[in-house]
Design a protein around this motif. Structure first.
Motif, PDB file in Angstrom:
ATOM      1  N   CYS A 323      22.209 -18.401 -25.206  1.00  0.00           N
ATOM      2  CA  CYS A 323      22.761 -17.341 -26.068  1.00  0.00           C
ATOM      3  C   CYS A 323      22.104 -16.008 -25.686  1.00  0.00           C
ATOM      4  CB  CYS A 323      22.516 -17.666 -27.530  1.00  0.00           C
ATOM      5  SG  CYS A 323      23.235 -16.470 -28.681  1.00  0.00           S
ATOM      6  N   GLN A 324      22.617 -15.361 -24.663  1.00  0.00           N
ATOM      7  CA  GLN A 324      21.971 -14.180 -24.108  1.00  0.00           C
ATOM      8  C   GLN A 324      22.041 -12.967 -25.023  1.00  0.00           C
ATOM      9  OE1 GLN A 324      20.055 -14.251 -21.366  1.00  0.00           O
ATOM     10  NE2 GLN A 324      20.509 -16.443 -21.439  1.00  0.00           N
ATOM     11  N   ASP A 325      23.028 -12.897 -25.916  1.00  0.00           N
ATOM     12  CA  ASP A 325      23.112 -11.731 -26.802  1.00  0.00           C
ATOM     13  C   ASP A 325      22.127 -11.811 -27.960  1.00  0.00           C
ATOM     14  OD1 ASP A 325      24.317 -13.744 -28.225  1.00  0.00           O
ATOM     15  OD2 ASP A 325      26.004 -12.516 -28.918  1.00  0.00           O
ATOM     16  N   SER A 326      21.357 -12.907 -28.065  1.00  0.00           N
ATOM     17  CA  SER A 326      20.385 -13.028 -29.149  1.00  0.00           C
ATOM     18  C   SER A 326      19.301 -11.954 -29.038  1.00  0.00           C
ATOM     19  CB  SER A 326      19.744 -14.417 -29.146  1.00  0.00           C
ATOM     20  OG  SER A 326      19.044 -14.648 -27.934  1.00  0.00           O
ATOM     21  N   LEU A 327      18.907 -11.573 -27.818  1.00  0.00           N
ATOM     22  CA  LEU A 327      17.899 -10.526 -27.637  1.00  0.00           C
ATOM     23  C   LEU A 327      18.444  -9.167 -28.069  1.00  0.00           C
ATOM     24  CD1 LEU A 327      16.413 -11.650 -24.209  1.00  0.00           C
ATOM     25  CD2 LEU A 327      15.332 -11.841 -26.449  1.00  0.00           C
ATOM     26  N   ASP A 328      19.738  -8.921 -27.804  1.00  0.00           N
ATOM     27  CA  ASP A 328      20.358  -7.673 -28.263  1.00  0.00           C
ATOM     28  C   ASP A 328      20.413  -7.627 -29.786  1.00  0.00           C
ATOM     29  OD1 ASP A 328      20.763  -6.790 -25.656  1.00  0.00           O
ATOM     30  OD2 ASP A 328      22.765  -7.701 -25.533  1.00  0.00           O
ATOM     31  N   LYS A 329      20.741  -8.744 -30.407  1.00  0.00           N
ATOM     32  CA  LYS A 329      20.788  -8.807 -31.871  1.00  0.00           C
ATOM     33  C   LYS A 329      19.394  -8.605 -32.466  1.00  0.00           C
ATOM     34  CE  LYS A 329      24.866 -11.808 -32.150  1.00  0.00           C
ATOM     35  NZ  LYS A 329      25.387 -13.151 -32.532  1.00  0.00           N
ATOM     36  N   TYR A 330      18.387  -9.129 -31.793  1.00  0.00           N
ATOM     37  CA  TYR A 330      17.010  -8.936 -32.259  1.00  0.00           C
ATOM     38  C   TYR A 330      16.657  -7.457 -32.245  1.00  0.00           C
ATOM     39  CZ  TYR A 330      11.884  -8.992 -32.167  1.00  0.00           C
ATOM     40  OH  TYR A 330      10.560  -8.749 -32.422  1.00  0.00           O
ATOM     41  N   THR A 331      17.008  -6.776 -31.162  1.00  0.00           N
ATOM     42  CA  THR A 331      16.751  -5.335 -31.056  1.00  0.00           C
ATOM     43  C   THR A 331      17.443  -4.569 -32.173  1.00  0.00           C
ATOM     44  OG1 THR A 331      16.467  -5.429 -28.656  1.00  0.00           O
ATOM     45  CG2 THR A 331      17.059  -3.293 -29.596  1.00  0.00           C
ATOM     46  N   GLN A 332      18.693  -4.895 -32.426  1.00  0.00           N
ATOM     47  CA  GLN A 332      19.454  -4.223 -33.479  1.00  0.00           C
ATOM     48  C   GLN A 332      18.835  -4.462 -34.853  1.00  0.00           C
ATOM     49  OE1 GLN A 332      23.415  -5.786 -32.941  1.00  0.00           O
ATOM     50  NE2 GLN A 332      23.579  -4.947 -30.868  1.00  0.00           N
ATOM     51  N   GLU A 333      18.341  -5.654 -35.077  1.00  0.00           N
ATOM     52  CA  GLU A 333      17.732  -5.982 -36.373  1.00  0.00           C
ATOM     53  C   GLU A 333      16.434  -5.205 -36.574  1.00  0.00           C
ATOM     54  OE1 GLU A 333      17.752  -7.973 -40.074  1.00  0.00           O
ATOM     55  OE2 GLU A 333      19.290  -7.730 -38.520  1.00  0.00           O
ATOM     56  N   VAL A 334      15.612  -5.099 -35.524  1.00  0.00           N
ATOM     57  CA  VAL A 334      14.371  -4.326 -35.624  1.00  0.00           C
ATOM     58  C   VAL A 334      14.693  -2.863 -35.929  1.00  0.00           C
ATOM     59  CG1 VAL A 334      12.371  -3.470 -34.340  1.00  0.00           C
ATOM     60  CG2 VAL A 334      13.030  -5.869 -34.153  1.00  0.00           C
ATOM     61  N   GLU A 335      15.682  -2.305 -35.251  1.00  0.00           N
ATOM     62  CA  GLU A 335      16.061  -0.897 -35.470  1.00  0.00           C
ATOM     63  C   GLU A 335      16.611  -0.685 -36.878  1.00  0.00           C
ATOM     64  OE1 GLU A 335      18.779  -0.079 -32.323  1.00  0.00           O
ATOM     65  OE2 GLU A 335      17.197   0.202 -30.812  1.00  0.00           O
ATOM     66  N   LYS A 336      17.430  -1.613 -37.357  1.00  0.00           N
ATOM     67  CA  LYS A 336      17.994  -1.493 -38.704  1.00  0.00           C
ATOM     68  C   LYS A 336      16.905  -1.560 -39.765  1.00  0.00           C
ATOM     69  CE  LYS A 336      19.941  -4.922 -40.898  1.00  0.00           C
ATOM     70  NZ  LYS A 336      20.859  -6.018 -41.330  1.00  0.00           N
ATOM     71  N   ASN A 337      15.980  -2.490 -39.612  1.00  0.00           N
ATOM     72  CA  ASN A 337      14.890  -2.617 -40.584  1.00  0.00           C
ATOM     73  C   ASN A 337      14.018  -1.373 -40.607  1.00  0.00           C
ATOM     74  OD1 ASN A 337      15.736  -5.173 -41.294  1.00  0.00           O
ATOM     75  ND2 ASN A 337      14.284  -6.227 -39.952  1.00  0.00           N
ATOM     76  N   PHE A 338      13.797  -0.781 -39.443  1.00  0.00           N
ATOM     77  CA  PHE A 338      12.961   0.417 -39.401  1.00  0.00           C
ATOM     78  C   PHE A 338      13.673   1.599 -40.050  1.00  0.00           C
ATOM     79  CE2 PHE A 338      10.917   4.147 -37.578  1.00  0.00           C
ATOM     80  CZ  PHE A 338       9.580   3.831 -37.748  1.00  0.00           C
ATOM     81  N   THR A 339      14.969   1.741 -39.811  1.00  0.00           N
ATOM     82  CA  THR A 339      15.733   2.826 -40.444  1.00  0.00           C
ATOM     83  C   THR A 339      15.736   2.670 -41.960  1.00  0.00           C
ATOM     84  OG1 THR A 339      17.159   3.064 -38.497  1.00  0.00           O
ATOM     85  CG2 THR A 339      17.986   3.950 -40.576  1.00  0.00           C
ATOM     86  N   ASN A 340      15.933   1.450 -42.447  1.00  0.00           N
ATOM     87  CA  ASN A 340      15.874   1.201 -43.894  1.00  0.00           C
ATOM     88  C   ASN A 340      14.509   1.550 -44.463  1.00  0.00           C
ATOM     89  OD1 ASN A 340      18.507   0.287 -43.832  1.00  0.00           O
ATOM     90  ND2 ASN A 340      17.943  -1.876 -43.729  1.00  0.00           N
TER      91      ASN A 340
END
Length: 370
Positions: A323-340
């Motif tokens: 599941c290669q897009d899992s690393l991209d999803k991880y990046t997006q989650e870190v960015e979303k949590n930081f913005t919140n």
């Protein structure tokens, strides 16, 4: 000749994020090595554990061990914020129970021992020298265990180095820093039975910063003055005088300090909010404070580290199983949590309106997203 070890995953950093990730990976069947610079012998900053961390510690299988390890349960937080009056935020209605004040050395060492019992190879007093990604995809990590060289080959590299420098040889990243917050910290010895049983965290706002204090195991009181680095004087003598002068303007914190004896010198610790512009790439990711760091006011440091480590283990497992897009999803989650987090931080600092001309408060009452 250096000794060589072949594992599935190398985790660099043996703090809560690194060991949580290692335990979760080992439970899934991965061979893991954790490389930690220290032997958990020095004082570690960050003593507050949120009630919800109970769920994460249970997931890791260490909750019972944690409860028997002598940490202090905390019933809540007392704040003098937005007003000179104190008000209590009790955990009595929290579904996860109380919070905790930790002996961080004991806590971090406990997690490392739990990782070792799960099958993780723990290497203390081990300093990483280079990390090199090979053309065929794996990593070579060269390190020094005390004075002896040691080399690891791994399919995946996890950076759990906290607020320290980034590693050479991995994908180039940049730290995007949002403030200059610094903690000026002193550890005191409690002399009063009254304070010994006062297990509330105390947070008190002042003109150019805020104070944090909590009673820790072994009758210690940690007291931290949080302000910006450019607002602090240079030199230890001037800094000590400045710290005492500011303390006189924080009556609730001062009343605690007066029940203690002075047992250590001041320690300055960086506490800025930041995020990395890249937290994951092929066969590599950063977790915990190596990926992003929050203001200590959030009291989420250890909880965030544990949560990040457990989440990263799941992402690594997914990525190694196609599941290669899992690393991209991880990046997006870190960015979303930081913005919140940035939005929440502004709202909390805006509650303090007593010092409208203060540079410290002005800097934090406007949202900045980069």
């Amino acid at each position: 000749m250096p000794s060589n070890q072949r594992v599935d995953v190398v985790v660099i950093g043996g703090g809560p994020a690194g060991t949580a990730c290692a335990i979760a990976l080992a439970k899934t069947g991965y061979s893991v090595a954790v490389l930690e610079r220290s032997r958990y012998e020095k004082i570690r900053v960050g003593e507050t554990l949120a009630p919800a961390a109970r769920v994460l510690l249970s997931q890791l299988g260490v909750w019972d061990h944690f409860q028997s390890d002598g940490h202090i349960p905390s019933p809540g937080i007392i704040s003098a914020w937005g007003s000179p009056e104190r008000y209590e935020n009790d955990f009595i209605f929290n579904p996860y129970g109380c919070g905790w004040h930790l002996d961080r050395r004991r806590f971090d060492a406990m997690l490392a021992l739990a990782a070792q019992k799960t099958g993780v190879s723990i290497h203390l007093s081990t300093r990483v020298v280079t990390c090199t990604r090979q053309p065929f995809g794996c990593w070579w990590i060269e390190a020094m265990h005390e004075s002896l060289p040691i080399r690891f080959q791994a399919n995946f590299l996890v950076e759990a180095t906290g607020r320290t420098h980034s590693l050479t040889g991995k994908p180039a990243t940049k730290k995007i820093v949002y403030d200059k917050l610094m903690g000026v910290i002193k550890l005191l010895k409690v002399n009063s039975p009254t304070l010994e049983s006062d297990y509330y965290t105390l947070v008190e706002a002042s003109e150019e910063g805020w104070w944090y204090s909590a009673v820790l195991p072994d009758n210690n009181l940690v007291v931290a003055y949080m302000t910006d680095a450019d607002l602090l004087p240079k030199g230890h003598v001037l800094l000590a005088d400045f710290w005492k002068k500011c303390l006189q303007k924080a009556p609730h914190t001062l009343s605690r300090v007066q029940l203690c004896s002075w047992s250590s010198s001041l320690v300055c610790v960086g506490a800025s909010s930041y995020r990395r512009n890249c937290v994951a790439d092929a066969q590599w990711l950063a977790i915990g404070d190596a990926a992003s760091a929050f203001d200590p006011l959030s009291s989420q440091g250890i909880y965030k580290a544990l949560q990040s480590g457990i989440a990263a283990a799941k992402v690594i497992n997914e990525s190694q199983n196609g599941c290669q897009d899992s690393l991209d999803k991880y990046t997006q989650e870190v960015e979303k949590n930081f913005t919140n987090y940035l939005h929440t931080r502004v709202e909390y600092y805006k509650q303090e309106r007593r010092w409208t001309d203060s540079v410290f408060w002005q800097r934090r009452q406007v949202l900045t997203v980069r």
